[in-house]
Scaffold this active site. Structure first.
Site, mmCIF file in Angstrom:
data_model
loop_
_atom_site.group_PDB
_atom_site.id
_atom_site.type_symbol
_atom_site.label_atom_id
_atom_site.label_comp_id
_atom_site.label_asym_id
_atom_site.label_seq_id
_atom_site.Cartn_x
_atom_site.Cartn_y
_atom_site.Cartn_z
ATOM 1 N N ARG A 196 0.843 -1.189 0.000
ATOM 2 C CA ARG A 196 0.000 0.000 0.000
ATOM 3 C C ARG A 196 0.880 1.240 0.000
ATOM 4 O O ARG A 196 1.718 1.422 0.881
ATOM 5 C CB ARG A 196 -0.918 -0.012 1.229
ATOM 6 N N THR A 233 -0.831 7.570 -0.986
ATOM 7 C CA THR A 233 -2.154 7.495 -1.616
ATOM 8 C C THR A 233 -3.039 6.415 -1.005
ATOM 9 O O THR A 233 -4.253 6.421 -1.225
ATOM 10 C CB THR A 233 -2.010 7.197 -3.115
ATOM 11 N N ASP A 287 0.632 -3.087 12.850
ATOM 12 C CA ASP A 287 1.085 -3.591 11.555
ATOM 13 C C ASP A 287 1.379 -5.080 11.680
ATOM 14 O O ASP A 287 2.334 -5.479 12.360
ATOM 15 C CB ASP A 287 2.339 -2.837 11.108
ATOM 16 N N ASP A 296 4.995 -6.229 10.549
ATOM 17 C CA ASP A 296 6.038 -5.843 11.497
ATOM 18 C C ASP A 296 6.000 -6.718 12.753
ATOM 19 O O ASP A 296 7.038 -7.122 13.277
ATOM 20 C CB ASP A 296 5.896 -4.366 11.891
#
Length: 209
Positions: free
Chosen positions: A104, A108, A200, A203
């Site tokens: 991603r 944006t 995340d 992560d």
């Protein structure tokens, strides 16, 4: 429109709570994600077709059942989807595994595709697509579109945690795809993260920042 199924088994809900906890380290996080994926796979594969067969037990003949129809393919959306693959393979060890790389764009929030390697007979398989998080839905929609370009016709999307926005986009863009989740959270924040979510997933799986 594809169905949305929230799998709320007590064991799954217990493990999802541990996964959310920010004090859960990478090793335990990886183990829990794999365990939840395995538990979810029971429900995701509930409608697999069966053929009646006869086998010999040590005592005598017995009628039983074995899988028939479409074979299963597992597709990990990189990189976090990797954490769910082994859990599903424990139940379906003969499944072939594909990988789709989508990230991603942080500016944006739009998906960018960079890798796709799927089984050559993808059109003949029931695909189970794995990604711990369904946030904006952009990555999932892109990955599903990728698989369809390669001939996939039967796809199920499996996520641990989803946001309503992501569910809506997948159902709108790919109405033929069923979605299986362990939890539906409140919303997305301004950075596109699920609230409250788990942070995340990539992560936390791999110990990166």
């Amino acid at each position: 429109m594809g169905k949305l199924q929230v799998i709320d088994h007590p064991l799954i809900q217990h493990k999802i709570t541990l996964i959310r906890d920010k004090t859960t380290g990478p090793k335990d996080f990886r183990d829990l994600v794999g365990e939840v994926a395995m538990l979810m796979a029971y429900e995701v594969t509930r409608d697999l077709a069966l053929d009646e067969v006869e086998v010999e037990t040590p005592i005598g003949p017995a009628r039983g059942w074995q899988l028939s129809g479409k074979k299963v393919g597992i597709v990990a959306i990189l990189r976090a989807g990797l954490g769910m693959v082994d859990g599903v393979l424990r139940l379906i060890p003969a499944a072939k595994v594909g990988h789709i790389g989508v990230y991603r764009d942080p500016a944006t929030l739009k998906p960018v595709e960079y890798y796709c390697k799927l089984p050559s007979d993808v059109a003949e398989r029931q695909l189970i697509m794995l990604d711990p998080m369904l946030a904006t839905g952009g990555s999932a929609c892109a990955a599903i579109g990728f698989a369809k370009q390669y001939g996939a016709t039967s796809i199920k999307l499996v996520n641990l945690i989803a946001a309503p926005e992501g569910i809506e986009l997948v159902q709108k863009t790919h109405p033929d795809v069923d979605i299986y989740v362990a939890a539906v959270d409140e919303c997305l924040n301004s950075h596109g993260y699920i609230v409250p979510g788990l942070g995340d997933a990539g992560d936390r799986l791999f110990g990166t920042k």
